[in-house]
Write a protein that holds these residues in place. Structure first.
Motif, PDB file in Angstrom:
ATOM      1  N   LEU A   4       0.838  -1.194   0.000  1.00 56.63           N
ATOM      2  CA  LEU A   4       0.000   0.000   0.000  1.00 56.63           C
ATOM      3  C   LEU A   4       0.879   1.251   0.000  1.00 56.63           C
ATOM      4  CD1 LEU A   4      -2.817   1.305   0.165  1.00 56.63           C
ATOM      5  CD2 LEU A   4      -2.602   1.176   2.656  1.00 56.63           C
ATOM      6  N   GLN A   5       1.955   1.242   0.784  1.00 59.10           N
ATOM      7  CA  GLN A   5       2.838   2.407   0.850  1.00 59.10           C
ATOM      8  C   GLN A   5       3.528   2.661  -0.487  1.00 59.10           C
ATOM      9  OE1 GLN A   5       3.009   4.591   3.555  1.00 59.10           O
ATOM     10  NE2 GLN A   5       3.913   5.801   1.919  1.00 59.10           N
ATOM     11  N   GLU A   6       3.961   1.608  -1.161  1.00 60.68           N
ATOM     12  CA  GLU A   6       4.600   1.766  -2.476  1.00 60.68           C
ATOM     13  C   GLU A   6       3.626   2.351  -3.498  1.00 60.68           C
ATOM     14  OE1 GLU A   6       7.863  -1.887  -2.187  1.00 60.68           O
ATOM     15  OE2 GLU A   6       5.863  -2.288  -2.978  1.00 60.68           O
ATOM     16  N   ILE A   7       2.383   1.868  -3.463  1.00 57.91           N
ATOM     17  CA  ILE A   7       1.362   2.393  -4.375  1.00 57.91           C
ATOM     18  C   ILE A   7       1.088   3.858  -4.057  1.00 57.91           C
ATOM     19  CG2 ILE A   7      -1.064   2.215  -5.079  1.00 57.91           C
ATOM     20  CD1 ILE A   7      -0.837  -0.817  -4.400  1.00 57.91           C
ATOM     21  N   THR A   8       0.938   4.165  -2.776  1.00 52.42           N
ATOM     22  CA  THR A   8       0.673   5.545  -2.344  1.00 52.42           C
ATOM     23  C   THR A   8       1.806   6.470  -2.780  1.00 52.42           C
ATOM     24  OG1 THR A   8      -0.583   4.709  -0.454  1.00 52.42           O
ATOM     25  CG2 THR A   8       0.120   7.015  -0.359  1.00 52.42           C
ATOM     26  N   ASP A   9       3.048   6.026  -2.613  1.00 54.60           N
ATOM     27  CA  ASP A   9       4.195   6.844  -3.009  1.00 54.60           C
ATOM     28  C   ASP A   9       4.200   7.107  -4.515  1.00 54.60           C
ATOM     29  OD1 ASP A   9       5.029   7.007  -0.379  1.00 54.60           O
ATOM     30  OD2 ASP A   9       6.557   5.435  -0.581  1.00 54.60           O
ATOM     31  N   LYS A  10       3.855   6.095  -5.311  1.00 53.40           N
ATOM     32  CA  LYS A  10       3.783   6.278  -6.768  1.00 53.40           C
ATOM     33  C   LYS A  10       2.708   7.296  -7.129  1.00 53.40           C
ATOM     34  CE  LYS A  10       5.427   2.210  -9.191  1.00 53.40           C
ATOM     35  NZ  LYS A  10       5.049   1.135 -10.100  1.00 53.40           N
ATOM     36  N   ILE A  11       1.560   7.207  -6.455  1.00 58.71           N
ATOM     37  CA  ILE A  11       0.476   8.145  -6.729  1.00 58.71           C
ATOM     38  C   ILE A  11       0.892   9.555  -6.319  1.00 58.71           C
ATOM     39  CG2 ILE A  11      -1.885   8.804  -6.113  1.00 58.71           C
ATOM     40  CD1 ILE A  11      -2.559   5.819  -6.024  1.00 58.71           C
ATOM     41  N   LYS A  12       1.575   9.692  -5.166  1.00 61.32           N
ATOM     42  CA  LYS A  12       2.054  11.016  -4.744  1.00 61.32           C
ATOM     43  C   LYS A  12       2.957  11.623  -5.805  1.00 61.32           C
ATOM     44  CE  LYS A  12       1.919  10.503   0.262  1.00 61.32           C
ATOM     45  NZ  LYS A  12       2.677  10.352   1.500  1.00 61.32           N
ATOM     46  N   THR A  13       3.840  10.835  -6.367  1.00 64.90           N
ATOM     47  CA  THR A  13       4.738  11.310  -7.417  1.00 64.90           C
ATOM     48  C   THR A  13       3.945  11.712  -8.656  1.00 64.90           C
ATOM     49  OG1 THR A  13       6.529   9.922  -6.599  1.00 64.90           O
ATOM     50  CG2 THR A  13       6.721  10.696  -8.863  1.00 64.90           C
ATOM     51  N   ALA A  14       2.964  10.890  -9.029  1.00 64.47           N
ATOM     52  CA  ALA A  14       2.148  11.167 -10.217  1.00 64.47           C
ATOM     53  C   ALA A  14       1.295  12.421 -10.029  1.00 64.47           C
ATOM     54  CB  ALA A  14       1.268   9.969 -10.544  1.00 64.47           C
ATOM     55  N   VAL A  15       0.785  12.617  -8.818  1.00 62.98           N
ATOM     56  CA  VAL A  15      -0.094  13.748  -8.533  1.00 62.98           C
ATOM     57  C   VAL A  15       0.692  15.051  -8.474  1.00 62.98           C
ATOM     58  CG1 VAL A  15      -1.485  14.787  -6.688  1.00 62.98           C
ATOM     59  CG2 VAL A  15      -1.946  12.449  -7.427  1.00 62.98           C
ATOM     60  N   GLY A  16       1.871  15.019  -7.869  1.00 66.35           N
ATOM     61  CA  GLY A  16       2.651  16.241  -7.719  1.00 66.35           C
ATOM     62  C   GLY A  16       1.949  17.238  -6.814  1.00 66.35           C
ATOM     63  N   ASP A  17       1.941  18.513  -7.224  1.00 64.95           N
ATOM     64  CA  ASP A  17       1.339  19.570  -6.409  1.00 64.95           C
ATOM     65  C   ASP A  17      -0.175  19.608  -6.501  1.00 64.95           C
ATOM     66  OD1 ASP A  17       3.832  20.412  -5.535  1.00 64.95           O
ATOM     67  OD2 ASP A  17       4.044  21.884  -7.141  1.00 64.95           O
ATOM     68  N   ASP A  18      -0.729  19.050  -7.586  1.00 64.19           N
ATOM     69  CA  ASP A  18      -2.179  19.093  -7.777  1.00 64.19           C
ATOM     70  C   ASP A  18      -2.597  17.950  -8.688  1.00 64.19           C
ATOM     71  OD1 ASP A  18      -4.861  19.692  -8.061  1.00 64.19           O
ATOM     72  OD2 ASP A  18      -4.538  21.593  -9.088  1.00 64.19           O
ATOM     73  N   SER A  19      -3.570  17.176  -8.248  1.00 66.01           N
ATOM     74  CA  SER A  19      -4.030  16.028  -9.031  1.00 66.01           C
ATOM     75  C   SER A  19      -4.688  16.466 -10.336  1.00 66.01           C
ATOM     76  CB  SER A  19      -5.024  15.199  -8.213  1.00 66.01           C
ATOM     77  OG  SER A  19      -6.216  15.951  -7.973  1.00 66.01           O
ATOM     78  N   GLY A  20      -5.205  17.681 -10.366  1.00 68.06           N
ATOM     79  CA  GLY A  20      -5.909  18.150 -11.550  1.00 68.06           C
ATOM     80  C   GLY A  20      -7.302  17.555 -11.690  1.00 68.06           C
ATOM     81  N   LEU A  21      -7.730  16.787 -10.693  1.00 69.48           N
ATOM     82  CA  LEU A  21      -9.036  16.129 -10.775  1.00 69.48           C
ATOM     83  C   LEU A  21     -10.176  17.105 -10.505  1.00 69.48           C
ATOM     84  CD1 LEU A  21      -8.228  12.780  -8.904  1.00 69.48           C
ATOM     85  CD2 LEU A  21      -8.443  13.130 -11.376  1.00 69.48           C
ATOM     86  N   GLY A  22      -9.932  18.087  -9.639  1.00 65.37           N
ATOM     87  CA  GLY A  22     -10.993  19.022  -9.283  1.00 65.37           C
ATOM     88  C   GLY A  22     -11.989  18.463  -8.287  1.00 65.37           C
ATOM     89  N   LYS A  23     -11.828  17.212  -7.924  1.00 66.22           N
ATOM     90  CA  LYS A  23     -12.689  16.546  -6.939  1.00 66.22           C
ATOM     91  C   LYS A  23     -11.810  15.610  -6.122  1.00 66.22           C
ATOM     92  CE  LYS A  23     -16.948  16.441  -9.677  1.00 66.22           C
ATOM     93  NZ  LYS A  23     -17.696  17.411  -8.921  1.00 66.22           N
ATOM     94  N   SER A  24     -12.309  15.232  -4.951  1.00 66.81           N
ATOM     95  CA  SER A  24     -11.566  14.264  -4.147  1.00 66.81           C
ATOM     96  C   SER A  24     -11.926  12.855  -4.610  1.00 66.81           C
ATOM     97  CB  SER A  24     -11.862  14.450  -2.656  1.00 66.81           C
ATOM     98  OG  SER A  24     -13.244  14.347  -2.404  1.00 66.81           O
ATOM     99  N   LEU A  25     -10.941  11.984  -4.555  1.00 69.55           N
ATOM    100  CA  LEU A  25     -11.081  10.618  -5.056  1.00 69.55           C
ATOM    101  C   LEU A  25     -10.487   9.662  -4.033  1.00 69.55           C
ATOM    102  CD1 LEU A  25     -11.548   8.537  -7.377  1.00 69.55           C
ATOM    103  CD2 LEU A  25      -9.321   9.210  -8.259  1.00 69.55           C
ATOM    104  N   LYS A  26     -11.256   8.633  -3.694  1.00 66.17           N
ATOM    105  CA  LYS A  26     -10.766   7.633  -2.733  1.00 66.17           C
ATOM    106  C   LYS A  26     -10.802   6.259  -3.378  1.00 66.17           C
ATOM    107  CE  LYS A  26     -13.336   6.656   0.888  1.00 66.17           C
ATOM    108  NZ  LYS A  26     -13.948   6.705   2.228  1.00 66.17           N
TER     109      LYS A  26
END
Length: 102
Positions: A4-26
């Motif tokens: 889970l931590q490895e996946i979360t870290d990859k997503i953090k890198t992909a998201v950067g400063d802003d996910s660009g989604l405009g909405k929260s996603l879980k």
């Protein structure tokens, strides 16, 4: 298999400063934990989100790798969405996010 931590870290890198989604996603990974994306914040804290996607960690990784089509995952019950309208609105932005995870 990624933790889970490895996946979360990859997503953090992909998201950067802003996910660009405009909405929260879980992502609710069925007992393996959650990943909550809200703007540039990516955490494993469970909280409310505009869209919750419930799926196994294996299916999440398969979608991320491109070997499982998200539409087929929904149709076969592997992926459950809390709000179909929000999912449709975020579809292209989520595809871009998943492509960064490859």
């Amino acid at each position: 298999m990624a933790t889970l931590q490895e996946i979360t870290d990859k997503i953090k890198t992909a998201v950067g400063d802003d996910s660009g989604l405009g909405k929260s996603l879980k992502f609710d990974l069925k007992g393996e934990g959650v990943i909550l994306i809200d703007g540039g914040s990516v955490t494993n804290e469970d909280g409310p989100a505009d869209l919750t996607m419930t799926l196994s960690k294996e299916d999440f990784l398969a979608i991320g790798a491109g070997s499982l089509d998200p539409t087929m995952a929904v149709m076969t019950g592997k992926l459950k969405l809390s709000d179909m309208g929000a999912a449709m609105a975020l579809q292209s932005k989520m595809a871009a996010l998943f492509s960064k995870l490859r």
